[in-house]
Design a protein around this motif. Sequence first.
Motif, mmCIF file in Angstrom:
data_model
loop_
_atom_site.group_PDB
_atom_site.id
_atom_site.type_symbol
_atom_site.label_atom_id
_atom_site.label_comp_id
_atom_site.label_asym_id
_atom_site.label_seq_id
_atom_site.Cartn_x
_atom_site.Cartn_y
_atom_site.Cartn_z
ATOM 1 N N VAL A 1 -4.133 -0.802 8.676
ATOM 2 C CA VAL A 1 -3.006 -1.583 8.150
ATOM 3 C C VAL A 1 -2.459 -0.952 6.872
ATOM 4 O O VAL A 1 -3.196 -0.617 5.949
ATOM 5 N N ASN A 2 -1.153 -0.791 6.845
ATOM 6 C CA ASN A 2 -0.424 -0.366 5.649
ATOM 7 C C ASN A 2 0.940 -1.038 5.681
ATOM 8 O O ASN A 2 1.266 -1.762 6.633
ATOM 9 N N VAL A 3 1.755 -0.803 4.674
ATOM 10 C CA VAL A 3 3.018 -1.530 4.604
ATOM 11 C C VAL A 3 3.949 -1.155 5.757
ATOM 12 O O VAL A 3 4.706 -2.003 6.261
ATOM 13 N N GLY A 4 3.895 0.098 6.218
ATOM 14 C CA GLY A 4 4.742 0.501 7.339
ATOM 15 C C GLY A 4 4.381 -0.210 8.624
ATOM 16 O O GLY A 4 5.260 -0.633 9.394
ATOM 17 N N ILE A 5 3.069 -0.356 8.885
ATOM 18 C CA ILE A 5 2.621 -1.082 10.074
ATOM 19 C C ILE A 5 3.093 -2.537 10.007
ATOM 20 O O ILE A 5 3.603 -3.097 10.984
#
Length: 449
Positions: free
Chosen positions: A102-106
């Motif tokens: 999980v990261n902000v793009g996902i």
Amino acid sequence: MKSIDEKLQPILRTVLHRNAGETEFHQAVHEVLESLGRVVTKHPEYADEALIERICEPERQIIFRVPWIDDNGDVQINRGFRVQFNSALGPYKGGLRFHPSVNVGIIKFLGFEQTFKNALTGLPIGGGKGGSDFNPRGRSDREIMRFCQSFMVELHRHIGEYIDVPAGDIGVGGREIGYMFGMYKRLTNKYEAGVLTGKGLSYGGSRARKEATGFGCAYFVQRMLETRGQSFDGKRCVVSGSGNVAIYAMQKVLSFGGTVVAFSDSDGYVVDEAGIDLDLLKDVKEQRRERVSEYVARRGNGARYVKDGSIWDVPCDVALPCATQNELSGPDAETLVANGVLAVGEGANMPCKPEAVRVFQKAGVLFAPGKAANAGGVATSALEMQQNASRDSWSFEKTEDRLAGIMHNIHDACADTAVEYGAPGDYVLGANIAGFVRVAEAMRAMGVI
């Protein structure tokens, strides 16, 4: 950008520039913009007032630190996210994902998809998504509780039954929702049942919510097969994943007369030519929380476990990718087509890479995109919100009947929209346009906000 109408190419360039490195978000926006050329040609008003640009920009992005203490007494630090993408149709609605990827793009890609998925349900819910790079795998119940409580200490400032209503996703089930709801109640001193969905039945949850995403996917694909005079009955099915969505997609496929011959987890896949023992699989995954290799150890009966490899090498009539994004590649799609696949239904969010979708469409395979086929989960979450608001509790049968009706309506809206815009049978285009138009009409009515 060759497949995108020239009027929309500047929008994509802006998205790529402003969201550098967020490949999944780029992919999701590109897929929607590919469908919208026909819309702005027929309805040029949708190109006014930067409407499409605004739809591609989240209303709010929240990133926060999540400190917690593990069972050894050591302090761990994770990162939490909530992207409140679009509230034109109602409060933000979308799950929380706990996974190391999980990261902000996902989260932005998931929130963007969620906006159109929620619109397709016809229910008054906007789009949002959240989560953390926390990995619950291998953690004790007490560690998971401490993490969820710390996560909610920050998240509770940004949610509410009329603001933003999270639910579960990968790594977040009933246990995690319970821990978060308890902390929310303690922090706010309110029993606000509608603030989270996917709750346990003992404290405001909805019957059929656990089953809803998988059931909904099967309902959609069954309806899609019916357009060619077919059904699941007698069909060989392969379902990737072995979590909540996959298990209940399998259950509904079995009830429709299909045979599920393969399923998977992140380590490998199981082939069971006799057809899966669903009760055994539920015990392995839901009760014991073990890997799918344990299914083979206990099953016998010729079932075999394949470590690594591709589950899509297993011949089938219907494929249901229900694990995670971009799990099914172009070569995988070519293998499925060569083996005679008739229909593919996305139970996960964007599990098929763009080149795979093109392979299926070129071959005339029925293809159901995730924003339509897996909308059953969020639809039933909205029904849970409805029950909470009215202090009511519906039977399983009533809830499933509503779910089936919603999924059939989504299918028909996608199919009819594809015909209206000159692409009969293109469920991707139909889903994108039908969802977009509903959001766009609400945004136009509210002015430039």
